[in-house]
Design an enzyme around this catalytic site. Structure first.
Site, mmCIF file in Angstrom:
data_model
loop_
_atom_site.group_PDB
_atom_site.id
_atom_site.type_symbol
_atom_site.label_atom_id
_atom_site.label_comp_id
_atom_site.label_asym_id
_atom_site.label_seq_id
_atom_site.Cartn_x
_atom_site.Cartn_y
_atom_site.Cartn_z
ATOM 1 N N HIS A 226 9.240 -3.411 3.414
ATOM 2 C CA HIS A 226 9.344 -3.778 1.911
ATOM 3 C C HIS A 226 10.156 -4.001 1.133
ATOM 4 C CE1 HIS A 226 5.529 -0.665 3.207
ATOM 5 N NE2 HIS A 226 4.950 -1.918 2.904
ATOM 6 N N GLY B 276 4.776 -9.653 4.278
ATOM 7 C CA GLY B 276 5.624 -9.815 5.562
ATOM 8 C C GLY B 276 4.924 -10.274 6.727
ATOM 9 N N ARG C 148 2.760 2.944 9.366
ATOM 10 C CA ARG C 148 2.230 3.859 10.182
ATOM 11 C C ARG C 148 3.135 4.541 11.438
ATOM 12 N NH1 ARG C 148 -1.810 -0.196 9.376
ATOM 13 N NH2 ARG C 148 -3.825 0.854 8.752
ATOM 14 N N MET D 273 0.964 -1.146 -0.085
ATOM 15 C CA MET D 273 -0.077 0.039 -0.129
ATOM 16 C C MET D 273 0.727 1.369 -0.080
ATOM 17 S SD MET D 273 -3.544 -0.983 2.045
ATOM 18 C CE MET D 273 -2.887 -0.788 3.920
ATOM 19 N N GLN E 104 -2.847 -11.815 8.325
ATOM 20 C CA GLN E 104 -3.118 -11.363 7.079
ATOM 21 C C GLN E 104 -2.556 -12.778 6.103
ATOM 22 O OE1 GLN E 104 -2.923 -7.710 4.925
ATOM 23 N NE2 GLN E 104 -1.012 -8.311 4.407
HETATM 24 O O1 PAF Z 1 -0.432 -5.731 3.847
HETATM 25 C C1 PAF Z 1 -0.573 -4.916 3.232
HETATM 26 O O2 PAF Z 1 0.099 -3.663 2.889
HETATM 27 C C2 PAF Z 1 -2.016 -4.902 2.461
HETATM 28 O O3 PAF Z 1 -2.798 -5.450 3.160
HETATM 29 C C3 PAF Z 1 -1.955 -5.738 0.994
HETATM 30 C C4 PAF Z 1 -1.583 -7.042 1.391
HETATM 31 C C5 PAF Z 1 -0.839 -4.909 0.318
HETATM 32 C C6 PAF Z 1 -3.339 -5.613 0.569
HETATM 33 O O4 PAF Z 1 -3.759 -4.272 0.284
#
Ligand code: PAF
Length: 282
Positions: free
Chosen positions: A37, A147, A187, A30, A153
């Protein structure tokens, strides 16, 4: 690196490599990219012929409009980081491009999505499943990189992959931390100086919890002690700390109840109005 804004162009550039059997690595993000990242991108770069990174702040996964409004957006810096990391394609679509029609799909994600983040953020995981399934369909990657900071997630995405029948390898990558232990997160830039100073206590406390387990404490006792220790810091307030099976994400009451993937302790803490998450494996 080419910056791509449309799904048609993305399909066009990936068609040739896919036909010639090249591996495609997708790193969904995002934006507001940081070293966490970058570690996913570097791994994708090492393991795949073509690397695609999507940068898209997905509105359907935000259950709090204020969180969506204040989510950091740093597109220029993101593209510079991706270019320097040797990415082939940065996919930066608009909301209209991704959702020409509202996405009304409801995924049967089951119990993995009902606890912890699922309980606290209604609709969040359905939104994640919507966007990740769209990105998977658009990119058709060989592998996709996520990650472990967002531990639950990954479990939810594995469930979505199973439901949708995607033939994609999900690669989970370790949490990246600041030198003082704070888990890297987009964040973190919203933390006040006082918040930034106290936030590493979250990881410091979690890091003490395996020893609590070894000393014979039950999961319930470890939970209570971790919450007590975190909340003893002025400026930190635990939303939840749960000890769960690392595969099913279901809370365990005895350590022996964790399956072969072991147990994981997942925490969410408010540091002022910034909601931070972290976890530790047992
Ligand atoms: O982890 C994130 O940054 C988001 O949840 C993702 C996997 C890119 C989906 O929008």
């Amino acid at each position: 690196m080419e910056v791509i804004e449309t799904t048609s162009r993305l399909a066009e550039v990936l068609d040739g490599p896919r036909r010639s059997g090249k591996t495609i690595g997708l790193v969904p993000t995002m934006g507001a990219l940081h070293a966490g990242h970058k570690s996913l991108v570097d791994r994708a770069r090492r393991e795949c012929d073509i690397v695609v990174v999507s940068v898209f702040v997905n509105p359907t996964q935000f259950n709090n409009p204020e969180d969506l409004r204040t989510y950091p957006r740093t597109e220029e810096a993101d593209c510079a980081l991706l270019e320097a990391a040797g990415v082939d394609y940065a996919f930066v679509p608009t909301v209209e491009e991704v959702y020409p029609e509202p996405d009304t799909r409801v995924f049967d994600l089951g119990s993995v999505a009902e606890v912890m983040e699922g309980a606290m953020r209604p609709g969040h995981f359905n939104g994640v499943a919507q966007i990740v399934s769209k990105l998977f369909a658009m990119t058709q990657p060989t592998r996709a990189y996520f990650g472990e900071k967002d531990f639950q997630q990954i479990a939810v995405i594995r469930r979505m992959v199973e439901l949708e029948g995607f033939d994609i390898e999900i690669v989970d990558c370790p949490i990246k931390r600041e030198d003082d232990g704070l888990a890297l997160s987009s964040r973190n830039v919203r933390l006040t100086p006082e918040g930034r100073a106290i936030a590493p206590e979250i990881h410091r406390t979690l890091a003490k919890s395996p020893a609590m387990k070894e000393s014979g404490m039950t999961p319930a006792e470890v939970k209570a002690e971790v919450i007590r220790m975190i909340d003893a810091n002025d400026g930190l307030k635990t939303e939840y700390f749960e000890i769960a099976d690392a595969l099913t994400m279901q809370p365990i009451s005895r350590w022996e109840d964790a399956g072969k993937h072991g147990a994981v302790g997942c925490v969410t803490v408010f540091c002022g109005d910034v909601r931070l998450i972290d976890n530790i494996k047992y």
